[in-house]
Design a protein around this motif. Structure first.
Motif, short mmCIF file in Angstrom:
data_model
loop_
_atom_site.label_atom_id
_atom_site.label_comp_id
_atom_site.label_asym_id
_atom_site.label_seq_id
_atom_site.Cartn_x
_atom_site.Cartn_y
_atom_site.Cartn_z
N ARG A 143 0.85 -1.18 0.00
CA ARG A 143 0.00 0.00 0.00
C ARG A 143 0.89 1.24 0.00
N ARG A 144 1.62 1.42 -1.10
CA ARG A 144 2.48 2.58 -1.26
C ARG A 144 1.85 3.55 -2.25
N VAL A 145 2.04 4.83 -2.02
CA VAL A 145 1.52 5.83 -2.93
C VAL A 145 2.66 6.74 -3.37
N ALA A 146 2.65 7.10 -4.64
CA ALA A 146 3.72 7.91 -5.21
C ALA A 146 3.33 9.38 -5.27
N PHE A 147 4.35 10.24 -5.27
CA PHE A 147 4.10 11.67 -5.41
C PHE A 147 5.35 12.35 -5.94
N LYS A 148 5.18 13.56 -6.43
CA LYS A 148 6.27 14.45 -6.79
C LYS A 148 5.99 15.81 -6.17
N LEU A 149 7.03 16.62 -6.06
CA LEU A 149 6.88 17.98 -5.59
C LEU A 149 7.03 18.92 -6.77
N ALA A 150 6.12 19.89 -6.85
CA ALA A 150 6.24 20.92 -7.87
C ALA A 150 7.40 21.84 -7.50
N GLN B 268 13.59 16.48 -3.41
CA GLN B 268 13.84 17.25 -4.61
C GLN B 268 12.59 17.36 -5.49
N PRO B 269 12.31 18.54 -6.03
CA PRO B 269 11.17 18.69 -6.95
C PRO B 269 11.36 17.84 -8.20
N GLY B 270 10.25 17.32 -8.72
CA GLY B 270 10.27 16.57 -9.96
C GLY B 270 10.70 15.13 -9.85
N VAL B 271 11.09 14.69 -8.65
CA VAL B 271 11.54 13.31 -8.44
C VAL B 271 10.37 12.48 -7.92
N THR B 272 10.25 11.25 -8.40
CA THR B 272 9.20 10.37 -7.91
C THR B 272 9.60 9.77 -6.57
N TYR B 273 8.75 9.96 -5.55
CA TYR B 273 8.94 9.36 -4.23
C TYR B 273 7.71 8.52 -3.90
N TRP B 274 7.91 7.63 -2.95
CA TRP B 274 6.83 6.75 -2.50
C TRP B 274 6.65 6.90 -0.99
#
Length: 214
Positions: free
Chosen positions: A113-120, A164-170
């Motif tokens: 149950r992981r969710v991904a995000f990026k920072l603008a 870091q902005p623009g990087v995919t994290y979970w």
């Protein structure tokens, strides 16, 4: 659970909201769709009950002459929200936006149950995890931050790792976590579907409930 679902077209088209899962409590959910100008283009009920992959409940949003972004608001009780599977549309871009999320336990053996995000650009990650801590992984699955080990010990303080902005994290919660963020965050289970809403519609000022009693 999330506040709003944001989607984006790559071309003008009719598209569908597709509900699969078990909504155990009547009367079900109520769905509203708004275009990027804030116009409500759909308002419809989603009945409670079991909606299968073979026979999902669908709503169609018609083509409107422009490839654009839309906001979906769902209204209903918690166990109906948690009964639906994501994603809920057949569009190529779909994120779940807000400042408060519930990320629950796995519902199948071996499920993550992981969710991904990026920072603008210019955005910083700042959050609290209630009910349990959480780790942040990079796209290789390596831990880059741990709210239990690295986070502040003061009650109510925000966890602010350097991301870091623009990087995919979970976000990787070991169990259920209620996540509260300082700034709205856009989450997805599929990084290829992630996008940052353009801001043409100020979602936080959207009076989505207006006119529902008419």
């Amino acid at each position: 659970m999330f506040d709003t679902c944001c989607v984006r077209e790559t071309q003008d088209q009719a598209w569908r909201i597709r509900i699969v899962g078990v909504l155990p409590r009547g009367p079900g959910l109520f769905a509203m769709v708004f275009d990027q100008e804030g116009r409500r283009v759909l308002a419809a009920e989603i009945p409670f009950g079991t909606h299968t992959e073979a026979k999902p409940f669908t709503l169609t949003v018609p083509a409107d002459g422009a490839a654009q972004e839309y906001v979906i608001k769902l209204v209903g009780q918690q166990d109906n929200f948690t009964g639906i599977r994501l994603p809920i549309t057949d569009l190529p871009f779909e994120v779940y936006r807000g400042r408060y999320f519930a990320i629950g336990y796995p519902t199948a053996p071996g499920q993550l149950r992981r969710v991904a995000f990026k920072l603008a650009p210019g955005m910083k990650f700042a959050a609290q995890g209630h009910g349990g801590g959480f780790r942040i992984l990079d796209d290789r699955g390596e831990v880059v931050a741990d709210s239990v080990k690295d986070g502040p010990k003061e009650r109510g303080a925000l966890f602010e790792p350097a991301l870091q902005p623009g990087v995919t994290y979970w976000i990787d919660p070991p169990a259920i976590v209620y996540l509260g963020t300082r700034d709205p965050l856009c989450l997805t289970f599929d990084p290829d579907r992630w996008f940052a809403p353009s801001g043409k519609l100020d979602i936080d000022k959207l009076r989505w409930w207006k006119g529902l009693g008419q």
